[in-house]
Design a protein around this motif. Structure first.
Motif, PDB file in Angstrom:
ATOM      1  N   LEU A 183       0.833  -1.213   0.000  1.00  0.00           N
ATOM      2  CA  LEU A 183       0.000   0.000   0.000  1.00  0.00           C
ATOM      3  C   LEU A 183       0.866   1.261   0.000  1.00  0.00           C
ATOM      4  O   LEU A 183       0.561   2.230  -0.702  1.00  0.00           O
ATOM      5  CB  LEU A 183      -0.938  -0.002   1.206  1.00  0.00           C
ATOM      6  N   ALA A 184       1.942   1.248   0.790  1.00  0.00           N
ATOM      7  CA  ALA A 184       2.844   2.400   0.829  1.00  0.00           C
ATOM      8  C   ALA A 184       3.504   2.617  -0.530  1.00  0.00           C
ATOM      9  O   ALA A 184       3.634   3.755  -1.000  1.00  0.00           O
ATOM     10  CB  ALA A 184       3.903   2.211   1.909  1.00  0.00           C
ATOM     11  N   LEU A 185       3.912   1.529  -1.167  1.00  0.00           N
ATOM     12  CA  LEU A 185       4.514   1.638  -2.495  1.00  0.00           C
ATOM     13  C   LEU A 185       3.519   2.215  -3.497  1.00  0.00           C
ATOM     14  O   LEU A 185       3.879   3.052  -4.333  1.00  0.00           O
ATOM     15  CB  LEU A 185       5.007   0.266  -2.959  1.00  0.00           C
ATOM     16  N   SER A 186       2.257   1.797  -3.413  1.00  0.00           N
ATOM     17  CA  SER A 186       1.248   2.349  -4.325  1.00  0.00           C
ATOM     18  C   SER A 186       1.052   3.838  -4.052  1.00  0.00           C
ATOM     19  O   SER A 186       0.859   4.620  -4.984  1.00  0.00           O
ATOM     20  CB  SER A 186      -0.073   1.598  -4.203  1.00  0.00           C
ATOM     21  N   GLY A 187       1.113   4.230  -2.781  1.00  0.00           N
ATOM     22  CA  GLY A 187       1.000   5.650  -2.444  1.00  0.00           C
ATOM     23  C   GLY A 187       2.159   6.465  -2.997  1.00  0.00           C
ATOM     24  O   GLY A 187       1.965   7.574  -3.508  1.00  0.00           O
ATOM     25  N   LEU A 188       3.378   5.915  -2.921  1.00  0.00           N
ATOM     26  CA  LEU A 188       4.534   6.618  -3.482  1.00  0.00           C
ATOM     27  C   LEU A 188       4.422   6.749  -4.997  1.00  0.00           C
ATOM     28  O   LEU A 188       4.748   7.790  -5.573  1.00  0.00           O
ATOM     29  CB  LEU A 188       5.821   5.872  -3.120  1.00  0.00           C
ATOM     30  N   LEU A 189       3.948   5.694  -5.640  1.00  0.00           N
ATOM     31  CA  LEU A 189       3.782   5.744  -7.091  1.00  0.00           C
ATOM     32  C   LEU A 189       2.708   6.767  -7.466  1.00  0.00           C
ATOM     33  O   LEU A 189       2.881   7.533  -8.424  1.00  0.00           O
ATOM     34  CB  LEU A 189       3.434   4.366  -7.640  1.00  0.00           C
ATOM     35  N   ALA A 190       1.622   6.804  -6.712  1.00  0.00           N
ATOM     36  CA  ALA A 190       0.568   7.785  -6.985  1.00  0.00           C
ATOM     37  C   ALA A 190       1.084   9.208  -6.751  1.00  0.00           C
ATOM     38  O   ALA A 190       0.787  10.122  -7.528  1.00  0.00           O
ATOM     39  CB  ALA A 190      -0.646   7.508  -6.107  1.00  0.00           C
ATOM     40  N   TRP A 191       1.874   9.380  -5.703  1.00  0.00           N
ATOM     41  CA  TRP A 191       2.463  10.697  -5.422  1.00  0.00           C
ATOM     42  C   TRP A 191       3.372  11.120  -6.567  1.00  0.00           C
ATOM     43  O   TRP A 191       3.346  12.268  -7.009  1.00  0.00           O
ATOM     44  CB  TRP A 191       3.216  10.658  -4.100  1.00  0.00           C
ATOM     45  N   GLY A 192       4.181  10.183  -7.080  1.00  0.00           N
ATOM     46  CA  GLY A 192       5.041  10.487  -8.218  1.00  0.00           C
ATOM     47  C   GLY A 192       4.240  10.792  -9.470  1.00  0.00           C
ATOM     48  O   GLY A 192       4.634  11.631 -10.279  1.00  0.00           O
ATOM     49  N   ALA A 193       3.100  10.133  -9.633  1.00  0.00           N
ATOM     50  CA  ALA A 193       2.264  10.358 -10.816  1.00  0.00           C
ATOM     51  C   ALA A 193       1.651  11.751 -10.822  1.00  0.00           C
ATOM     52  O   ALA A 193       1.325  12.274 -11.894  1.00  0.00           O
ATOM     53  CB  ALA A 193       1.170   9.304 -10.900  1.00  0.00           C
ATOM     54  N   THR A 194       1.495  12.354  -9.649  1.00  0.00           N
ATOM     55  CA  THR A 194       0.941  13.713  -9.609  1.00  0.00           C
ATOM     56  C   THR A 194       1.882  14.724 -10.240  1.00  0.00           C
ATOM     57  O   THR A 194       1.444  15.781 -10.680  1.00  0.00           O
ATOM     58  CB  THR A 194       0.621  14.151  -8.165  1.00  0.00           C
ATOM     59  N   GLY A 195       3.182  14.410 -10.290  1.00  0.00           N
ATOM     60  CA  GLY A 195       4.144  15.321 -10.896  1.00  0.00           C
ATOM     61  C   GLY A 195       4.301  15.149 -12.394  1.00  0.00           C
ATOM     62  O   GLY A 195       5.064  15.881 -13.023  1.00  0.00           O
TER      63      GLY A 195
END
Length: 171
Positions: free
Chosen positions: A20-32
């Motif tokens: 779940l944390a990894l998916s959150g980091l990927l989603a955070w990166g996708a916002t950029g």
């Protein structure tokens, strides 16, 4: 309840939380990543969002399974009881070299080097010899046969600019 020990369920829960944390980091990166729609109506941020959502679903499922009796029908792990740190160093070195040399050597050659180093590490993890000079040439040829079509697909087929060795766009 199941016969899964609580320490095992705790470790399984940590894997679900990590996913779940990894998916959150990927989603955070996708916002950029800019989201302007390109070919076929999707932008460059589409795939990272799909992967983030899929990882979130997998992480939630893993966590739910861990908290409701543990993962069922899990076979005992195979392989060595300890990790092979030398093999990991070869694989990590290949990835680091690829990232460091991508703009210097270009995509095809840096990916070939990454492949060669990773294969050496994976062979070592299996206890197989790396093959000497002949194996080195074979690994380089195989890596190049994988990297060149990928490079051409992205640069010529999809119009994505990847660093090449020459200005022609073919190497």
């Amino acid at each position: 309840m199941s016969d899964t020990p609580s320490s095992t369920r705790r470790h399984q829960s940590l894997i679900g939380l990590g996913t779940l944390a990894l998916s959150g980091l990927l989603a955070w990166g996708a916002t950029g990543i800019p989201g302007q729609a390109g070919y076929a109506g999707v932008g460059p941020n589409f795939l990272p969002w799909v992967v983030a959502a899929a990882l979130a679903l997998c992480g939630a499922w893993l966590l739910w399974e861990a908290r409701h009796g543990g993962w069922r029908d899990v076979e005992p792990p195979s392989g060595a009881p300890q990790g092979d740190w030398v093999a990991l160093a070869w694989v990590a070195g290949g990835i680091a070299a690829n990232a460091a040399l991508l703009t210097t050597l270009g995509f095809p050659l840096s990916c070939t080097l990454c492949f060669m180093l990773a294969v050496r590490g994976l062979r070592g993890a299996e206890g197989r010899p790396h093959g000497g000079g002949r194996g080195l040439v074979r690994d380089a040829a195989t890596g190049l046969l994988i990297a060149l079509p990928a490079y051409w697909l992205f640069t010529k087929g999809l119009g994505i600019n990847l660093p090449g060795l020459s200005g022609t766009g073919w190497l």
